[in-house]
Scaffold this motif. Sequence first.
Motif, mmCIF file in Angstrom:
data_model
loop_
_atom_site.group_PDB
_atom_site.id
_atom_site.type_symbol
_atom_site.label_atom_id
_atom_site.label_comp_id
_atom_site.label_asym_id
_atom_site.label_seq_id
_atom_site.Cartn_x
_atom_site.Cartn_y
_atom_site.Cartn_z
ATOM 1 N N LEU A 91 0.824 -1.204 0.000
ATOM 2 C CA LEU A 91 0.000 0.000 0.000
ATOM 3 C C LEU A 91 0.861 1.257 0.000
ATOM 4 O O LEU A 91 0.499 2.265 -0.627
ATOM 5 C CB LEU A 91 -0.948 0.006 1.198
ATOM 6 C CG LEU A 91 -2.097 -1.005 1.147
ATOM 7 C CD1 LEU A 91 -2.955 -0.894 2.401
ATOM 8 C CD2 LEU A 91 -2.946 -0.826 -0.100
ATOM 9 N N THR A 92 2.000 1.203 0.676
ATOM 10 C CA THR A 92 2.925 2.341 0.674
ATOM 11 C C THR A 92 3.447 2.610 -0.729
ATOM 12 O O THR A 92 3.471 3.755 -1.194
ATOM 13 C CB THR A 92 4.098 2.086 1.649
ATOM 14 O OG1 THR A 92 3.564 1.891 2.965
ATOM 15 C CG2 THR A 92 5.087 3.229 1.642
ATOM 16 N N VAL A 93 3.851 1.557 -1.429
ATOM 17 C CA VAL A 93 4.352 1.707 -2.800
ATOM 18 C C VAL A 93 3.249 2.264 -3.703
ATOM 19 O O VAL A 93 3.487 3.201 -4.470
ATOM 20 C CB VAL A 93 4.906 0.373 -3.351
ATOM 21 C CG1 VAL A 93 5.110 0.438 -4.861
ATOM 22 C CG2 VAL A 93 6.208 0.016 -2.659
ATOM 23 N N VAL A 124 11.609 8.467 -1.657
ATOM 24 C CA VAL A 124 11.054 7.549 -0.648
ATOM 25 C C VAL A 124 10.629 6.243 -1.312
ATOM 26 O O VAL A 124 10.736 5.160 -0.712
ATOM 27 C CB VAL A 124 9.879 8.212 0.098
ATOM 28 C CG1 VAL A 124 9.243 7.255 1.089
ATOM 29 C CG2 VAL A 124 10.351 9.478 0.813
ATOM 30 N N LEU A 125 10.190 6.315 -2.554
ATOM 31 C CA LEU A 125 9.780 5.126 -3.300
ATOM 32 C C LEU A 125 10.931 4.131 -3.443
ATOM 33 O O LEU A 125 10.717 2.917 -3.443
ATOM 34 C CB LEU A 125 9.226 5.522 -4.667
ATOM 35 C CG LEU A 125 8.625 4.424 -5.520
ATOM 36 C CD1 LEU A 125 7.494 3.711 -4.801
ATOM 37 C CD2 LEU A 125 8.119 5.013 -6.840
ATOM 38 N N PHE A 126 12.157 4.632 -3.536
ATOM 39 C CA PHE A 126 13.321 3.742 -3.609
ATOM 40 C C PHE A 126 13.350 2.812 -2.395
ATOM 41 O O PHE A 126 13.514 1.598 -2.523
ATOM 42 C CB PHE A 126 14.607 4.572 -3.695
ATOM 43 C CG PHE A 126 15.856 3.744 -3.750
ATOM 44 C CD1 PHE A 126 16.269 3.193 -4.954
ATOM 45 C CD2 PHE A 126 16.604 3.506 -2.612
ATOM 46 C CE1 PHE A 126 17.418 2.424 -5.024
ATOM 47 C CE2 PHE A 126 17.756 2.737 -2.664
ATOM 48 C CZ PHE A 126 18.163 2.187 -3.869
ATOM 49 N N VAL A 132 9.054 -3.531 -0.097
ATOM 50 C CA VAL A 132 8.033 -4.404 -0.665
ATOM 51 C C VAL A 132 8.669 -5.626 -1.332
ATOM 52 O O VAL A 132 8.081 -6.712 -1.325
ATOM 53 C CB VAL A 132 7.094 -3.633 -1.633
ATOM 54 C CG1 VAL A 132 7.702 -3.462 -3.024
ATOM 55 C CG2 VAL A 132 5.740 -4.302 -1.732
ATOM 56 N N THR A 133 9.863 -5.472 -1.874
ATOM 57 C CA THR A 133 10.561 -6.623 -2.463
ATOM 58 C C THR A 133 10.921 -7.620 -1.372
ATOM 59 O O THR A 133 10.715 -8.836 -1.523
ATOM 60 C CB THR A 133 11.816 -6.159 -3.228
ATOM 61 O OG1 THR A 133 11.410 -5.256 -4.264
ATOM 62 C CG2 THR A 133 12.567 -7.322 -3.828
ATOM 63 N N TRP A 134 11.466 -7.117 -0.279
ATOM 64 C CA TRP A 134 11.860 -7.998 0.835
ATOM 65 C C TRP A 134 10.646 -8.720 1.423
ATOM 66 O O TRP A 134 10.663 -9.934 1.594
ATOM 67 C CB TRP A 134 12.584 -7.198 1.920
ATOM 68 C CG TRP A 134 12.905 -8.032 3.118
ATOM 69 C CD1 TRP A 134 12.226 -8.075 4.297
ATOM 70 C CD2 TRP A 134 13.956 -8.985 3.241
ATOM 71 N NE1 TRP A 134 12.808 -8.979 5.150
ATOM 72 C CE2 TRP A 134 13.867 -9.554 4.516
ATOM 73 C CE3 TRP A 134 14.962 -9.408 2.383
ATOM 74 C CZ2 TRP A 134 14.747 -10.531 4.966
ATOM 75 C CZ3 TRP A 134 15.840 -10.369 2.832
ATOM 76 C CH2 TRP A 134 15.727 -10.924 4.099
#
Length: 145
Positions: A91-93, A124-126, A132-134
Amino acid sequence: MNLPSFIWLWKIAAWSMGFSILAYLLLAMTGTWMFQARQTRNRRPRWLRSGHYIIGGIMVALVLLLLGIGLVGTLGHYGTLNHSAHFGAGLTVVGLVLISAWSATQISPGRPWARTVHISANAVLFIAFAWVTWTGWTVVQKYLP
């Protein structure tokens, strides 16, 4: 729920995530190119701005596809949402990508704040993409035999 294996869904998600990260990197490169051209007052190629917009649109579509896959897969497997930190990370992404896309449409000489919002959201998206990948990798481990 007794549903068929969702492995095909996870394959689509893996490819979508890979392409989302590729789009993010291409956006960083083209955005940096536009920034440098603006700072040095050099002309930029005519296709650069529209290319940046097109790649951004593709990234928005991929992230929304990932959101859909996550919702369908989680609801299909568990029947409810929010079983791991991946839900919050996702949701953050999604939120940051939408803020970035919206602020990109607001950038103009009369709205100097829009560029700041756009660049800040992307910075911040970085971190959010890494998160989210982790968390996504830990979720995938639950589904693999």
